[in-house]
Scaffold this motif. Structure first.
Motif, PDB file in Angstrom:
ATOM      1  N   GLY A 179       0.807  -1.216   0.000  1.00  0.00           N
ATOM      2  CA  GLY A 179       0.000   0.000   0.000  1.00  0.00           C
ATOM      3  C   GLY A 179       0.838   1.262   0.000  1.00  0.00           C
ATOM      4  O   GLY A 179       1.888   1.350  -0.653  1.00  0.00           O
ATOM      5  N   VAL A 180       0.387   2.259   0.766  1.00  0.00           N
ATOM      6  CA  VAL A 180       1.073   3.549   0.812  1.00  0.00           C
ATOM      7  C   VAL A 180       2.466   3.424   1.409  1.00  0.00           C
ATOM      8  O   VAL A 180       3.330   4.280   1.189  1.00  0.00           O
ATOM      9  CB  VAL A 180       0.230   4.565   1.618  1.00  0.00           C
ATOM     10  N   TRP A 181       2.705   2.330   2.131  1.00  0.00           N
ATOM     11  CA  TRP A 181       4.023   2.152   2.738  1.00  0.00           C
ATOM     12  C   TRP A 181       5.098   1.888   1.694  1.00  0.00           C
ATOM     13  O   TRP A 181       6.286   2.064   1.966  1.00  0.00           O
ATOM     14  CB  TRP A 181       3.967   1.028   3.770  1.00  0.00           C
ATOM     15  N   ARG A 182       4.697   1.484   0.508  1.00  0.00           N
ATOM     16  CA  ARG A 182       5.695   1.335  -0.555  1.00  0.00           C
ATOM     17  C   ARG A 182       6.171   2.707  -1.036  1.00  0.00           C
ATOM     18  O   ARG A 182       7.338   2.867  -1.410  1.00  0.00           O
ATOM     19  CB  ARG A 182       5.125   0.508  -1.696  1.00  0.00           C
TER      20      ARG A 182
ATOM     21  N   LEU B  53      13.428  17.724   4.713  1.00  0.00           N
ATOM     22  CA  LEU B  53      12.044  18.083   5.018  1.00  0.00           C
ATOM     23  C   LEU B  53      11.072  17.532   3.983  1.00  0.00           C
ATOM     24  O   LEU B  53       9.977  17.080   4.321  1.00  0.00           O
ATOM     25  CB  LEU B  53      11.894  19.605   5.082  1.00  0.00           C
ATOM     26  N   ALA B  54      11.472  17.580   2.717  1.00  0.00           N
ATOM     27  CA  ALA B  54      10.560  17.195   1.638  1.00  0.00           C
ATOM     28  C   ALA B  54      10.180  15.727   1.702  1.00  0.00           C
ATOM     29  O   ALA B  54       9.030  15.363   1.416  1.00  0.00           O
ATOM     30  CB  ALA B  54      11.194  17.518   0.284  1.00  0.00           C
ATOM     31  N   VAL B  55      11.123  14.878   2.096  1.00  0.00           N
ATOM     32  CA  VAL B  55      10.854  13.437   2.092  1.00  0.00           C
ATOM     33  C   VAL B  55       9.737  13.061   3.069  1.00  0.00           C
ATOM     34  O   VAL B  55       8.721  12.475   2.664  1.00  0.00           O
ATOM     35  CB  VAL B  55      12.145  12.645   2.377  1.00  0.00           C
ATOM     36  N   PRO B  56       9.846  13.366   4.365  1.00  0.00           N
ATOM     37  CA  PRO B  56       8.762  12.964   5.271  1.00  0.00           C
ATOM     38  C   PRO B  56       7.459  13.711   5.036  1.00  0.00           C
ATOM     39  O   PRO B  56       6.374  13.145   5.200  1.00  0.00           O
ATOM     40  CB  PRO B  56       9.334  13.257   6.664  1.00  0.00           C
ATOM     41  N   ILE B  57       7.541  14.987   4.641  1.00  0.00           N
ATOM     42  CA  ILE B  57       6.310  15.738   4.391  1.00  0.00           C
ATOM     43  C   ILE B  57       5.603  15.203   3.151  1.00  0.00           C
ATOM     44  O   ILE B  57       4.366  15.184   3.075  1.00  0.00           O
ATOM     45  CB  ILE B  57       6.621  17.242   4.277  1.00  0.00           C
TER      46      ILE B  57
ATOM     47  N   ILE C  53       3.442  12.449   4.265  1.00  0.00           N
ATOM     48  CA  ILE C  53       2.167  12.902   4.836  1.00  0.00           C
ATOM     49  C   ILE C  53       1.154  13.127   3.721  1.00  0.00           C
ATOM     50  O   ILE C  53      -0.020  12.743   3.837  1.00  0.00           O
ATOM     51  CB  ILE C  53       2.358  14.188   5.658  1.00  0.00           C
ATOM     52  N   ALA C  54       1.602  13.739   2.630  1.00  0.00           N
ATOM     53  CA  ALA C  54       0.705  13.977   1.496  1.00  0.00           C
ATOM     54  C   ALA C  54       0.206  12.659   0.911  1.00  0.00           C
ATOM     55  O   ALA C  54      -0.980  12.512   0.592  1.00  0.00           O
ATOM     56  CB  ALA C  54       1.426  14.800   0.427  1.00  0.00           C
ATOM     57  N   CYS C  55       1.105  11.682   0.792  1.00  0.00           N
ATOM     58  CA  CYS C  55       0.707  10.364   0.272  1.00  0.00           C
ATOM     59  C   CYS C  55      -0.296   9.696   1.204  1.00  0.00           C
ATOM     60  O   CYS C  55      -1.294   9.113   0.757  1.00  0.00           O
ATOM     61  CB  CYS C  55       1.937   9.472   0.106  1.00  0.00           C
ATOM     62  N   ALA C  56      -0.025   9.780   2.509  1.00  0.00           N
ATOM     63  CA  ALA C  56      -0.915   9.152   3.485  1.00  0.00           C
ATOM     64  C   ALA C  56      -2.286   9.819   3.481  1.00  0.00           C
ATOM     65  O   ALA C  56      -3.323   9.151   3.560  1.00  0.00           O
ATOM     66  CB  ALA C  56      -0.290   9.220   4.874  1.00  0.00           C
ATOM     67  N   ALA C  57      -2.300  11.148   3.377  1.00  0.00           N
ATOM     68  CA  ALA C  57      -3.575  11.865   3.337  1.00  0.00           C
ATOM     69  C   ALA C  57      -4.353  11.495   2.081  1.00  0.00           C
ATOM     70  O   ALA C  57      -5.578  11.301   2.118  1.00  0.00           O
ATOM     71  CB  ALA C  57      -3.326  13.371   3.387  1.00  0.00           C
ATOM     72  N   GLY C  58      -3.648  11.374   0.970  1.00  0.00           N
ATOM     73  CA  GLY C  58      -4.309  11.003  -0.278  1.00  0.00           C
ATOM     74  C   GLY C  58      -4.889   9.603  -0.252  1.00  0.00           C
ATOM     75  O   GLY C  58      -5.881   9.320  -0.932  1.00  0.00           O
ATOM     76  N   SER C  59      -4.275   8.727   0.544  1.00  0.00           N
ATOM     77  CA  SER C  59      -4.765   7.347   0.632  1.00  0.00           C
ATOM     78  C   SER C  59      -5.815   7.176   1.731  1.00  0.00           C
ATOM     79  O   SER C  59      -6.339   6.078   1.923  1.00  0.00           O
ATOM     80  CB  SER C  59      -3.594   6.395   0.897  1.00  0.00           C
ATOM     81  N   GLY C  60      -6.099   8.256   2.470  1.00  0.00           N
ATOM     82  CA  GLY C  60      -7.090   8.182   3.545  1.00  0.00           C
ATOM     83  C   GLY C  60      -6.625   7.396   4.749  1.00  0.00           C
ATOM     84  O   GLY C  60      -7.423   6.698   5.390  1.00  0.00           O
ATOM     85  N   ALA C  61      -5.348   7.513   5.093  1.00  0.00           N
ATOM     86  CA  ALA C  61      -4.796   6.766   6.227  1.00  0.00           C
ATOM     87  C   ALA C  61      -5.513   7.123   7.527  1.00  0.00           C
ATOM     88  O   ALA C  61      -5.637   8.298   7.881  1.00  0.00           O
ATOM     89  CB  ALA C  61      -3.301   7.065   6.358  1.00  0.00           C
ATOM     90  N   ASP C  62      -5.982   6.101   8.244  1.00  0.00           N
ATOM     91  CA  ASP C  62      -6.744   6.322   9.475  1.00  0.00           C
ATOM     92  C   ASP C  62      -5.904   6.979  10.568  1.00  0.00           C
ATOM     93  O   ASP C  62      -6.413   7.769  11.362  1.00  0.00           O
ATOM     94  CB  ASP C  62      -7.301   4.993   9.998  1.00  0.00           C
ATOM     95  N   TRP C  63      -4.608   6.642  10.623  1.00  0.00           N
ATOM     96  CA  TRP C  63      -3.791   7.123  11.729  1.00  0.00           C
ATOM     97  C   TRP C  63      -3.614   8.640  11.707  1.00  0.00           C
ATOM     98  O   TRP C  63      -3.298   9.247  12.733  1.00  0.00           O
ATOM     99  CB  TRP C  63      -2.427   6.435  11.729  1.00  0.00           C
TER     100      TRP C  63
ATOM    101  N   GLY D   6       6.712  15.598   9.828  1.00  0.00           N
ATOM    102  CA  GLY D   6       6.999  14.526   8.884  1.00  0.00           C
ATOM    103  C   GLY D   6       7.709  13.352   9.514  1.00  0.00           C
ATOM    104  O   GLY D   6       7.467  12.196   9.153  1.00  0.00           O
ATOM    105  N   GLU D   7       8.589  13.637  10.475  1.00  0.00           N
ATOM    106  CA  GLU D   7       9.358  12.557  11.087  1.00  0.00           C
ATOM    107  C   GLU D   7       8.469  11.626  11.906  1.00  0.00           C
ATOM    108  O   GLU D   7       8.652  10.403  11.876  1.00  0.00           O
ATOM    109  CB  GLU D   7      10.470  13.153  11.948  1.00  0.00           C
ATOM    110  N   GLU D   8       7.523  12.188  12.642  1.00  0.00           N
ATOM    111  CA  GLU D   8       6.610  11.327  13.399  1.00  0.00           C
ATOM    112  C   GLU D   8       5.774  10.472  12.451  1.00  0.00           C
ATOM    113  O   GLU D   8       5.495   9.302  12.726  1.00  0.00           O
ATOM    114  CB  GLU D   8       5.700  12.169  14.298  1.00  0.00           C
ATOM    115  N   ALA D   9       5.383  11.060  11.327  1.00  0.00           N
ATOM    116  CA  ALA D   9       4.571  10.318  10.359  1.00  0.00           C
ATOM    117  C   ALA D   9       5.366   9.189   9.708  1.00  0.00           C
ATOM    118  O   ALA D   9       4.906   8.048   9.630  1.00  0.00           O
ATOM    119  CB  ALA D   9       4.044  11.273   9.290  1.00  0.00           C
ATOM    120  N   LEU D  10       6.563   9.503   9.243  1.00  0.00           N
ATOM    121  CA  LEU D  10       7.324   8.533   8.463  1.00  0.00           C
ATOM    122  C   LEU D  10       8.000   7.479   9.325  1.00  0.00           C
ATOM    123  O   LEU D  10       8.007   6.294   8.979  1.00  0.00           O
ATOM    124  CB  LEU D  10       8.371   9.268   7.621  1.00  0.00           C
TER     125      LEU D  10
END
Length: 263
Positions: free
Chosen positions: A51-54, A91-95, A98-108, A169-173
Motif C-alpha cells: 500500500g502507501v508504505w511502498r 524536510l521534503a521526504v517525510p512531508i 504525509i501527502a501520500c498518506a492523506a491522499g490514501s485516507g490513512a486512518d492514523w 513529517g518525522e513522526e509520520a514517516l
C-alpha cells in the motif's frame, strides 16, 4: 577547436555544485554508509507492508541516498541555496509521505489519543530537555546565542525552520508504523524506524554528533517517542513532545539570526 564561452546558467550551476559539494568527501565515510544501510533495511520492511508504505519505502531510500552525497562540511561553509538544499531534502521526504498518506485516507492521520496522553507527552518532553543538558538560564538571557558564535541569518533561520517543521513529517514517516503494523513484525518495523531516524538525522561526520551524551539523548528520544505512539495509539502525543523538545533549539537559532548576535 575553441571552447564555447560559459553561460551565466553554467556558472550558476557550477557555483552551486562547488559550494554544496566537496569531491574529497567521496566515497562516503563508513558512518554514512552504515546510516544508509540502516535506512535501507527500514525501507525494505516498509515495502513489505504494501500500500502507501511502498511510497514511504521509496521516499526513505531517496533520503538515504541524499545522505550519501558528498555534502561540503562543515555546513557553515555553504551559502545560499547550497546551504538549505540538504535541509530541503530532509524536510521534503517525510512531508511528502504525509501527502501520500492523506491522499490514501490513512486512518492514523485522524486518530487522536486520550487527553491525559498529552500530559504524558509534557513529562517526556521535560525529561528529554533535561537529558539534553541545555542551560536554559543562558538561553533565555540570550547569552547562549552569543557564546555559540556568529551564524548568518539564512543559516540560523533555516535551522529554526527545520526544527519547527521536521517533527511533523518525522513522526509520520518513522513512528506511525507503530500504530499500523500489527504483531511481532510491527514491533520490528517500529524499532527499525527508530534506528533509521537516528541514523539519518543524528549520525554524521561531526564529533559533536558522535559524542556519547548526544547519542544517548537521541536514543532516549527515539525510544520514548516511539513508546508514546505505540502506547497511546496516536502520533500526536509524540508530535507534541517532539515539538517541545525542539523548541529551545529553535529559539536559540532565532536569537542567532538576529543582527545583534553578530555584533
Amino acid at each position: 577547436m575553441s571552447t564555447p564561452p560559459a553561460t551565466s546558467a553554467d556558472s550558476a550551476r557550477t557555483g552551486f555544485l562547488s559550494r554544496a559539494f566537496d569531491r574529497a568527501a567521496w566515497p562516503p565515510r563508513p558512518v554514512r554508509l552504515l546510516s544508509a544501510a540502516v535506512m535501507a533495511v527500514f525501507a525494505v520492511a516498509l515495502w513489505h507492508q504494501g500500500g502507501v508504505w511502498r511510497a514511504a519505502a521509496a521516499l526513505v531510500m531517496v533520503d538515504a541516498l541524499a545522505g550519501l552525497l558528498p555534502w561540503r562540511m562543515p555546513r557553515t561553509l555553504r551559502t545560499g541555496v547550497a546551504y538549505w538544499a540538504e535541509n530541503a531534502v530532509a524536510l521534503a521526504v517525510p512531508i511528502s509521505f504525509i501527502a501520500c498518506a492523506a491522499g490514501s485516507g490513512a486512518d492514523w492521520l485522524t486518530q487522536g489519543a486520550a487527553w491525559w496522553w498529552y500530559g504524558v507527552a509534557l513529562v517526556v518532553a521535560a525529561a528529554l530537555l533535561l537529558a539534553g543538558g541545555m542551560d536554559f538560564r543562558l538561553l533565555f538571557s540570550g547569552d547562549l546565542a552569543f557564546l555559540m558564535g556568529p551564524s548568518t541569518p539564512l543559516q540560523a533561520r533555516t535551522r529554526a525552520a527545520t526544527g519547527t517543521l521536521a517533527p511533523f513529517g518525522e513522526e509520520a514517516l518513522y513512528r506511525s508504523p507503530a500504530v499500523t503494523a500489527a504483531g511481532p513484525f510491527g514491533v520490528v518495523v517500529s524499532l527499525l524506524g527508530a534506528a533509521a531516524f537516528i541514523a539519518r538525522h543524528h549520525v554524521g561526520d561531526s564529533k559533536w554528533r558522535m559524542a556519547p551524551r548526544v547519542l544517548a539523548t537521541e536514543l532516549l528520544a527515539a525510544l520514548s517517542l516511539l513508546a508514546l505512539v505505540a502506547l497511546s495509539g496516536s502520533v500526536y502525543p509524540a508530535l507534541l513532545a517532539h515539538l517541545l523538545n525542539n523548541a529551545p533549539s529553535v529559539l536559540l537559532e532565532l536569537q542567532r539570526s538576529q543582527k545583534d548576535s553578530h555584533d
